[in-house]
Design a protein around this motif. Structure first.
Motif, PDB file in Angstrom:
ATOM      1  N   SER A  93      11.011  -2.446   8.525  1.00 50.42           N
ATOM      2  CA  SER A  93      10.660  -2.357   7.113  1.00 50.42           C
ATOM      3  C   SER A  93      11.716  -3.045   6.254  1.00 50.42           C
ATOM      4  O   SER A  93      11.402  -3.604   5.213  1.00 50.42           O
ATOM      5  CB  SER A  93      10.504  -0.897   6.694  1.00 50.42           C
ATOM      6  N   LEU A 109       4.985 -10.377   3.954  1.00 56.57           N
ATOM      7  CA  LEU A 109       3.783  -9.567   4.076  1.00 56.57           C
ATOM      8  C   LEU A 109       2.847 -10.152   5.117  1.00 56.57           C
ATOM      9  O   LEU A 109       2.673 -11.365   5.198  1.00 56.57           O
ATOM     10  CB  LEU A 109       3.059  -9.508   2.723  1.00 56.57           C
ATOM     11  N   PHE A 146      -3.463  -5.633   3.820  1.00 59.31           N
ATOM     12  CA  PHE A 146      -2.042  -5.953   3.877  1.00 59.31           C
ATOM     13  C   PHE A 146      -1.226  -4.818   4.486  1.00 59.31           C
ATOM     14  O   PHE A 146      -1.529  -3.639   4.294  1.00 59.31           O
ATOM     15  CB  PHE A 146      -1.508  -6.245   2.475  1.00 59.31           C
ATOM     16  N   PRO A 184       2.762  -3.072   4.819  1.00 56.99           N
ATOM     17  CA  PRO A 184       3.745  -2.669   3.804  1.00 56.99           C
ATOM     18  C   PRO A 184       4.844  -3.693   3.569  1.00 56.99           C
ATOM     19  O   PRO A 184       5.573  -3.596   2.589  1.00 56.99           O
ATOM     20  CB  PRO A 184       4.326  -1.374   4.376  1.00 56.99           C
ATOM     21  N   GLY A 185       4.954  -4.671   4.487  1.00 57.84           N
ATOM     22  CA  GLY A 185       5.950  -5.711   4.293  1.00 57.84           C
ATOM     23  C   GLY A 185       7.269  -5.428   4.974  1.00 57.84           C
ATOM     24  O   GLY A 185       7.601  -4.286   5.310  1.00 57.84           O
ATOM     25  N   GLN A 190      -0.439  -3.357  -6.701  1.00 60.60           N
ATOM     26  CA  GLN A 190       0.774  -3.036  -5.938  1.00 60.60           C
ATOM     27  C   GLN A 190       1.583  -2.011  -6.721  1.00 60.60           C
ATOM     28  O   GLN A 190       2.156  -2.331  -7.758  1.00 60.60           O
ATOM     29  CB  GLN A 190       1.602  -4.296  -5.680  1.00 60.60           C
ATOM     30  N   LYS A 195       5.195  -0.006  -2.658  1.00 62.61           N
ATOM     31  CA  LYS A 195       4.005   0.204  -1.829  1.00 62.61           C
ATOM     32  C   LYS A 195       3.386  -1.150  -1.486  1.00 62.61           C
ATOM     33  O   LYS A 195       3.702  -2.176  -2.086  1.00 62.61           O
ATOM     34  CB  LYS A 195       2.972   1.053  -2.582  1.00 62.61           C
ATOM     35  N   GLY A 196       2.482  -1.155  -0.524  1.00 60.23           N
ATOM     36  CA  GLY A 196       1.805  -2.380  -0.142  1.00 60.23           C
ATOM     37  C   GLY A 196       0.697  -2.762  -1.113  1.00 60.23           C
ATOM     38  O   GLY A 196       0.354  -2.009  -2.009  1.00 60.23           O
TER      39      GLY A 196
END
Lengths: 117, 114
Positions: free
Chosen positions: A9, A91, A108, A110-111, B38, B42-43
């Motif tokens: 993360s 992402l 998507f 959470p990146g 967004q 958060k995503g």
């Protein structure tokens, strides 16, 4: 069901080091996308996979960036010799991409927040 | 080539009042258009999408958007803002061919005033 997951993360690295970012798409999704979100550039497309092949790599900013996808599932984005300008949130998104179905929704993850010192 | 322009980088509204987030698009092909939201840390979450069916699209959380080809617009609206709507909103376009990569607008930060 489970969504798109990404790991790590957060990643802090030193300039010049290599990093690997991982994406696990939603099970059964054939299309996978990488995007980058940075303060100066907003959200930008990097690369697209259909299955294991990458028909569009046009968004990769330099040859230090590469990506692969194996088994039509997990994808890894690798950045070699990282630079400070690589700092961003990376992402991953996936979609079903069924032929003839029109534009699918991209979901998507959470990146991964990458910080290059 | 395709692009989207979000006309406001920041919008502030009072809770309970209407929300309008503006977006204009440019596309050489029949576009698909999306709004993503967004929330902080958060995503990205899909609010709604337009894919050449009904021009008025209803999404989650009471949001809707209207596709107007003559104005090349896809503005996002909500009749009554809620505190939980505070977030960054992205207008997105995808060409209806090829790899469907998304092109994002620069985003509009929505602030809700109690």
């Amino acid at each position: 069901g489970a969504g798109v997951s990404q790991s790590p993360s957060n990643k802090v690295t030193e300039k010049g080091k290599d990093v690997e970012l991982r994406c696990d798409p939603i099970s059964g999704h054939t299309a996978l996308y990488w995007y980058r979100q940075s303060l100066g550039q907003g959200l930008e497309f990097l690369i697209y996979f259909q299955g294991n092949s990458a028909p569009d790599k046009s968004g990769l900013p330099s040859d230090r960036f590469s990506a692969e996808r194996t088994g039509g599932s997990v994808s890894t984005l690798t950045i070699q010799r990282t630079q400070q300008e690589d700092s961003a949130v990376y992402l991953c998104a996936s979609s079903l991409r069924l032929a003839g179905s029109g534009t699918d929704t991209q979901y998507f993850g959470p990146g991964t927040r990458l910080t290059v010192l | 080539a395709q692009s989207v322009t979000q006309l406001d980088s920041h919008v502030s509204v009072s809770e309970g009042t209407p929300v309008l987030l503006r977006c204009n698009y440019s596309s050489s092909y029949s576009p698909s258009l999306f709004w993503y939201v967004q929330h902080p840390n958060k995503g990205l979450q899909l609010l709604l999408k337009y894919t050449s069916a009904a021009t008025l699209v209803k999404g989650i959380n009471g949001f809707e958007a209207e596709f107007k080809k003559s104005e090349t617009s896809f503005h996002l609206t909500k009749p009554s803002a809620h505190m939980s709507d505070a977030a960054e909103y992205f207008c997105v376009v995808s060409a209806d061919f090829g790899n469907e990569k998304l092109t994002f607008g620069t985003g509009t930060r929505l602030t809700i005033i109690p």
